[in-house]
Design a protein around this motif. Structure first.
Motif, PDB file in Angstrom:
ATOM      1  N   ILE A 279      -3.511   3.415  -7.973  1.00 18.20           N
ATOM      2  CA  ILE A 279      -3.078   3.283  -6.578  1.00 18.20           C
ATOM      3  C   ILE A 279      -4.329   3.334  -5.713  1.00 18.20           C
ATOM      4  N   PRO A 280      -4.596   2.315  -4.923  1.00 13.45           N
ATOM      5  CA  PRO A 280      -5.842   2.309  -4.139  1.00 13.45           C
ATOM      6  C   PRO A 280      -5.891   3.481  -3.153  1.00 13.45           C
ATOM      7  N   GLU A 281      -7.027   4.153  -3.125  1.00 14.40           N
ATOM      8  CA  GLU A 281      -7.210   5.244  -2.172  1.00 14.40           C
ATOM      9  C   GLU A 281      -7.139   4.730  -0.745  1.00 14.40           C
ATOM     10  N   SER A 282      -7.628   3.507  -0.555  1.00 10.01           N
ATOM     11  CA  SER A 282      -7.639   2.931   0.797  1.00 10.01           C
ATOM     12  C   SER A 282      -6.225   2.782   1.347  1.00 10.01           C
ATOM     13  N   LEU A 283      -5.265   2.521   0.446  1.00 10.96           N
ATOM     14  CA  LEU A 283      -3.875   2.372   0.876  1.00 10.96           C
ATOM     15  C   LEU A 283      -3.298   3.717   1.306  1.00 10.96           C
ATOM     16  N   CYS A 284      -3.719   4.771   0.621  1.00  6.96           N
ATOM     17  CA  CYS A 284      -3.157   6.103   0.869  1.00  6.96           C
ATOM     18  C   CYS A 284      -3.718   6.785   2.115  1.00  6.96           C
ATOM     19  N   LYS A 285      -4.773   6.245   2.672  1.00  2.00           N
ATOM     20  CA  LYS A 285      -5.328   6.882   3.874  1.00  2.00           C
ATOM     21  C   LYS A 285      -5.093   6.051   5.133  1.00  2.00           C
ATOM     22  N   LEU A 286      -4.157   5.118   5.039  1.00  2.91           N
ATOM     23  CA  LEU A 286      -3.813   4.349   6.233  1.00  2.91           C
ATOM     24  C   LEU A 286      -3.279   5.285   7.310  1.00  2.91           C
ATOM     25  N   PRO A 287      -3.739   5.142   8.525  1.00  7.25           N
ATOM     26  CA  PRO A 287      -3.441   6.142   9.560  1.00  7.25           C
ATOM     27  C   PRO A 287      -1.990   6.190  10.021  1.00  7.25           C
ATOM     28  N   SER A 288      -1.209   5.087   9.822  1.00  3.50           N
ATOM     29  CA  SER A 288       0.164   5.044  10.331  1.00  3.50           C
ATOM     30  C   SER A 288       1.207   4.982   9.220  1.00  3.50           C
ATOM     31  N   LEU A 289       0.777   5.146   7.964  1.00  7.13           N
ATOM     32  CA  LEU A 289       1.675   4.946   6.825  1.00  7.13           C
ATOM     33  C   LEU A 289       2.810   5.967   6.821  1.00  7.13           C
ATOM     34  N   ARG A 290       4.057   5.450   6.812  1.00 10.17           N
ATOM     35  CA  ARG A 290       5.241   6.307   6.745  1.00 10.17           C
ATOM     36  C   ARG A 290       5.953   6.190   5.401  1.00 10.17           C
ATOM     37  N   VAL A 291       6.003   4.980   4.850  1.00  9.19           N
ATOM     38  CA  VAL A 291       6.757   4.728   3.620  1.00  9.19           C
ATOM     39  C   VAL A 291       5.850   4.039   2.612  1.00  9.19           C
ATOM     40  N   LEU A 292       5.716   4.650   1.418  1.00 12.41           N
ATOM     41  CA  LEU A 292       4.977   4.036   0.325  1.00 12.41           C
ATOM     42  C   LEU A 292       5.856   4.099  -0.917  1.00 12.41           C
ATOM     43  N   GLN A 293       6.328   2.927  -1.362  1.00 14.62           N
ATOM     44  CA  GLN A 293       7.219   2.842  -2.523  1.00 14.62           C
ATOM     45  C   GLN A 293       6.619   1.870  -3.536  1.00 14.62           C
ATOM     46  N   LEU A 294       6.267   2.422  -4.699  1.00 10.20           N
ATOM     47  CA  LEU A 294       5.645   1.638  -5.768  1.00 10.20           C
ATOM     48  C   LEU A 294       6.354   1.902  -7.098  1.00 10.20           C
ATOM     49  N   TYR A 295       7.597   2.344  -7.058  1.00  9.37           N
ATOM     50  CA  TYR A 295       8.297   2.744  -8.273  1.00  9.37           C
ATOM     51  C   TYR A 295       8.571   1.571  -9.203  1.00  9.37           C
ATOM     52  N   ASN A 296       8.796   1.921 -10.462  1.00  9.40           N
ATOM     53  CA  ASN A 296       9.125   0.944 -11.506  1.00  9.40           C
ATOM     54  C   ASN A 296       8.061  -0.145 -11.633  1.00  9.40           C
ATOM     55  N   ASN A 297       6.827   0.297 -11.891  1.00  8.76           N
ATOM     56  CA  ASN A 297       5.712  -0.572 -12.255  1.00  8.76           C
ATOM     57  C   ASN A 297       5.039   0.033 -13.474  1.00  8.76           C
TER      58      ASN A 297
END
Length: 952
Positions: A279-297
């Protein structure tokens, strides 16, 4: 002379203007006459075309005019209109800018001429039941918003939309009838586009990298399609993007780091793909991120610790991957986390202690991992929790005292860990608790009586622990209890008689404890599907009904149990009760002496009569032994099995099935039952393949149907047999089966639409119970209208479980490979060529039944064409000019058309060739509820934030 000529020209111009204005008024008035002629709906009554005065229509509800009196807006969305929208609207309304017709039941194809409205800026026809192919949209140069979602369009996707360079909003969601098509490079010409929703509309191929040039995009949704290849890193150039939905595709490769450039991103969902890597670290530090769904991969590596610093994160769903390492310790400390699902990974270490610091956490789901350590005491303060599931880990220590008493929690699942200590009395505070699972731990102490205060409990599993003492009699107050598993503990004392109050109990297991005393007679009134008292210290006589119910094995390992001398004990090792034997022996001596005197006095006079009578008694006893010595009861019954045997005569036959004969038997107590007498075992050699299949099919139906308790599943009362026959006794359904009611019914038995809808909903609820509420789940595999029986009030019940399959794969996988079962016309295409039965196969078959209810047609009829079925016929019909209306049962014309179209849409979704795009039966139930013919507003509503993330 020049002045006079100029004056003449001015007067001529004014005259022509007045003429043109008059013509426009007449045209616009005429359009409303057409509307009222071609559409029906209560709201149209407010349009009185007879009102005098200039341009009265400008005051109509839903109509907007400009200063010159030209109609520029029509908004009749959600007006429950039905019929055809008039053609060539812009011929009558040349200045029209806004046309909103959504959430109505418009018949036929896309209305002719709308695509020629060159000034139209906003066209919304969502949920309009439109069918057929779409026209060339190129003339609509001014169009800014186009919403054609949730319709039944077919044919080629309209690539002409790429010419609409002023478009800002584009929505084709849920139009699964298009031919497969690819996103063209020309789509990037729509540089002003802010919203592009192309979900579930048959897009395949790769995502063009050039989409990265559409920098105005705020919302990009391509989910539920057949996209392949990698996610292009060029998407990282969409600097204004707030929502990215790519779930339910076949995307591969790693998640691009470049997505971390999307600083406006709020919602990311790339679940159910084939993604790998970290999972990219850059994606996880987005300042406005509310929903992150990456299940079933197939993601690997650790959860980036930076996500613990997020102050905006609400939903994190990463279940069913291969993630390792620890969960960020500070997760939930800085944000109002609502849902966390990390289940089915390889995560380890401790839980984050302040996960619910924000006070909003509803779902904490981390089952099937490698977590260790203790549950933080702070978890007992998570008052907002609805579901807490941590089963199948390596957790230890005590359960936080307040955790079991959380006021809103409906499921608490702590099973298969190493928890120790006692169950706190605070469990009585769990007023909303429905399911409690603490099995396979090291919980000790007593089961507190306060558990009875958790009055909504339906399932309790405390098996394989170290609980001791008495089973609290207060447990009998849990009137909703369906499952009670207390086996493999150290419970002592006697079985509480109060258990007989649990009228909903289906499974009861008290085996492998230290229980003493006798078995209460009152418990036998319940006779649940599964009962197990084995391996205890019980003593005294075994209740007669347990013997007759075929439950002897469930009593083994209790040396103190005994049986009456009058019972046939050949199938058990229980001795005869000594005190009963002595009393019976004395009685027997007395009877023999008295009988001897009678025989001596009247030997000659009564010999012939006595012999005849004795013969009759022996015959009756033979029937009694036949029917009682091989009986398995699944419900409390109040009839004598002898009546069943004696009534198996030709006059009571009501039908013949593939496996035997069906009888309708009216009992002396006034009850009527249906009896299925299976083929004689002597027809074939008992070792033959056919006979082995029959025995296996019988065992499957008995075990499956006997275990089920649902109002829409046919009730199996009991099963009994002799050496030459097997009988299944069911509740009798006086209105036969759905096939006969639809296809062979007389006029007086005609099913109106509300009745058909009630049947559809009931069957859907029964299947949802099989698929979602049982453990393990059950696939029926032969859903068809002949297997749907109808009660006196046409309440449907699913029957014939001879080919049902129980899902026993680990992790709740929904498939199993087996021999082909089912009936032609109802079988899902993937099942026919792969032999893999899934719950989605049942959904497909149910969709066929829906089409039967809607059309009145059989699944296969000559008019469909050679090798064609009802699904092919419906898909062809909805492409015609008459549209979906033509497939509706002609006997129902004019009644509940809108609701029938809604159900037709459900049927088409259920029979989608792609299993992943079919709804679940739980979803089908909800959709059918929304299509209630007596419901005022049948519009669909959803809560995406919770529905996408929560696993049942």
């Amino acid at each position: 002379m020049g002045a006079q000529f100029l004056l003449y020209l001015i007067m001529l111009f004014l005259s022509l203007s007045n003429l043109s204005s008059h013509a426009t008024i007449e045209n616009q008035s005429h359009f409303f006459t057409l509307m009222k002629q071609s559409l029906s709906g209560k709201s149209l009554s407010s349009w009185d075309v007879a009102i005098a005065g200039e341009r009265p229509y400008c005051n109509y509800t839903g109509i907007g005019c400009n200063d010159e009196g030209y109609i520029v807006e029509i908004d009749v969305s959600r007006w429950s209109l039905s019929g055809h929208f008039p053609a060539n609207v812009c011929h009558y309304l040349p200045q029209l800018r806004i046309l909103r017709l959504g959430h109505n039941n418009l018949h036929g194809n896309f209305p002719a001429g709308i695509n020629n409205c060159s000034l139209l800026e906003d066209l919304n026809m969502t949920y309009s039941s439109l069918t057929g192919t779409l026209p060339d949209f190129s003339p609509m140069k001014s169009l800014k918003r186009l919403d054609l979602s949730y319709n039944l369009f077919t044919g080629d996707f309209p690539m002409s939309i790429t010419n609409l360079t002023n478009l800002e909003w584009l929505n084709f969601n849920e139009n699964g009838g298009f031919n497969l098509w690819q996103l063209p490079e020309e789509i990037t010409r729509l540089t002003k586009l802010k919203t592009m929703i192309l979900s579930t509309c048959m897009v395949h191929g790769r995502i063009p990298a050039s989409i990265g040039n559409m920098t105005s995009l705020v919302d990009l949704e391509l989910c539920g399609n057949f996209l392949v290849g990698r996610i292009p890193p060029e998407l990282g150039k969409l600097k204004n993007l707030r929502q990215l939905e790519l779930y339910y595709n076949q995307l591969v490769g790693e998640i691009p780091e470049e997505l971390g450039n999307l600083t406006q991103l709020i919602d990311v969902d790339m679940s159910v793909n084939l993604l790998v890597g970290k999972i990219p670290e850059s994606l996880c530090k987005l300042p406005s991120l509310r929903v992150l769904q990456l299940y079933n991969n197939s993601l690997t590596g650790e959860i980036p610790s930076i996500i613990g610093n997020s102050s905006t994160l609400k939903i994190l769903s990463l279940y069913d991957n291969f993630l390792t390492g620890k969960v960020p310790t500070n997760l939930g400390e800085s944000s109002d986390l609502t849902a966390l699902d990390l289940s089915e990974n390889h995560l380890s270490g401790d839980f984050p202690p302040n996960i619910c610091k924000g006070g909003k956490l509803l779902y904490f789901l981390v089952l099937d991992n490698l977590f260790t350590g203790r549950l933080p005491a702070t978890y007992g303060k998570c008052k907002s929790l609805l579901r807490f599931r941590v089963s199948s880990n390596f957790l230890e220590g005590p359960i936080p005292e307040d955790l079991l008493g959380l006021p809103h929690a409906s499921i608490i699942d702590l099973g298969f860990n190493r928890f120790s200590g006692a169950i706190a009395k605070t469990i009585g505070n769990g007023k909303n608790l429905s399911e409690l699972f603490i099995q396979h731990n090291m919980i000790s102490g007593v089961l507190p009586p306060e558990i009875s205060q958790a009055s909504n409990l339906v399932k309790i599993d405390l098996s394989n622990n170290l609980l001791r003492g008495a089973i609290p009699p207060e447990i009998g107050n849990l009137r909703k209890l369906n499952l009670l598993l207390l086996q493999d503990n150290k419970f002592s004392s006697s079985i509480p008689k109060t258990l007989s109050s649990l009228k909903s109990l289906n499974v009861l297991d008290l085996s492998n404890n230290l229980l003493t005393g006798s078995i209460p007679e009152s418990i036998c009134e319940l006779l649940p599907n599964s009962i197990n008292f084995s391996n205890n210290r019980l003593s005294g006589p075994v209740p007669l009904s347990l013997i007759k119910g075929g439950l002897v094995e469930s009593l083994s390992g209790n040396p103190g149990l005994c049986v009456s001398i009058y019972l046939n004990t050949s199938d058990s090792d229980f001795p005869v009760c000594p005190q009963i034997y002595s009393r019976k022996r004395l009685n027997c001596i007395w009877v023999i002496g008295a009988s001897g005197i009678v025989v001596i006095i009247g030997a000659v006079l009564f010999l012939k009569r006595w012999l005849r009578k004795e013969t009759e008694i022996l015959e009756q006893d033979e029937i009694l032994v036949w029917s009682s010595s091989h009986v398995q009861n699944f419900h409390k019954i109040n009839f004598d099995q002898r009546e069943i045997v004696e009534a198996l005569v030709d006059k009571n036959i009501v039908g013949h099935g593939g496996s035997g004969t069906v009888y309708k038997i009216e009992l002396s107590n006034g009850k009527t039952v249906a009896v299925k007498k299976l083929w004689s075992r002597k027809v074939k050699d008992s070792a033959s393949e056919e006979q082995l299949f029959l025995d296996k099919e019988l065992k499957t139906e008995v075990e499956t149907l006997g275990s089920i308790r649902h109002m829409n599943i046919v009730k199996l009362y009991c099963y009994f047999s002799s050496s030459h026959s097997n009988l299944l006794v069911y509740e009798y359904m006086p209105n036969g089966n759905l096939w006969d009611a639809l296809h062979r019914g007389r006029d007086r038995d005609f099913l109106d639409w509300p009745t058909r809808h009630r049947i559809a909903l009931g069957v859907a609820q029964g299947l949802a119970y099989l698929h979602h509420d049982l453990s393990p789940h059950i696939i029926h595999r032969d859903i068809k209208s002949t297997n749907i029986l109808l009660s006196a009030d046409y309440q449907p019940k699913v029957a014939d479980f001879g080919v049902a399959k129980v899902l026993q794969a680990r992790g709740g996988k929904d498939s199993t490979t087996t021999v082909i079962a089912g009936t032609y016309g109802y079988i899902a295409p993937e099942y026919a060529y792969s032999s893999k039965a899934t719950v989605k196969c049942d959904v497909y078959s149910f969709g066929v039944v829906l089409m039967e209810l809607i059309t009145g047609k059989k699944p296969v009829e000559p008019e469909f064409g050679e090798s064609k079925n009802i699904i092919y016929w419906v898909s062809c019909k909805v492409e015609t000019k008459e549209g979906a209306m033509e497939v509706l049962d002609k006997r129902l014309v004019g009644l509940f058309m809108e609701e029938m179209i809604q159900v037709l849409r459900i049927a088409i979704r259920c029979t989608c060739r792609v299993p992943a795009l079919r709804p679940t039966m739980n979803e089908v139930v909800q959709l059918l509820i929304e299509a209630d013919p007596y419901r005022f507003d049948s519009c669909k509503s959803s809560n995406k934030e919770t529905s996408d993330v929560v696993k049942s």
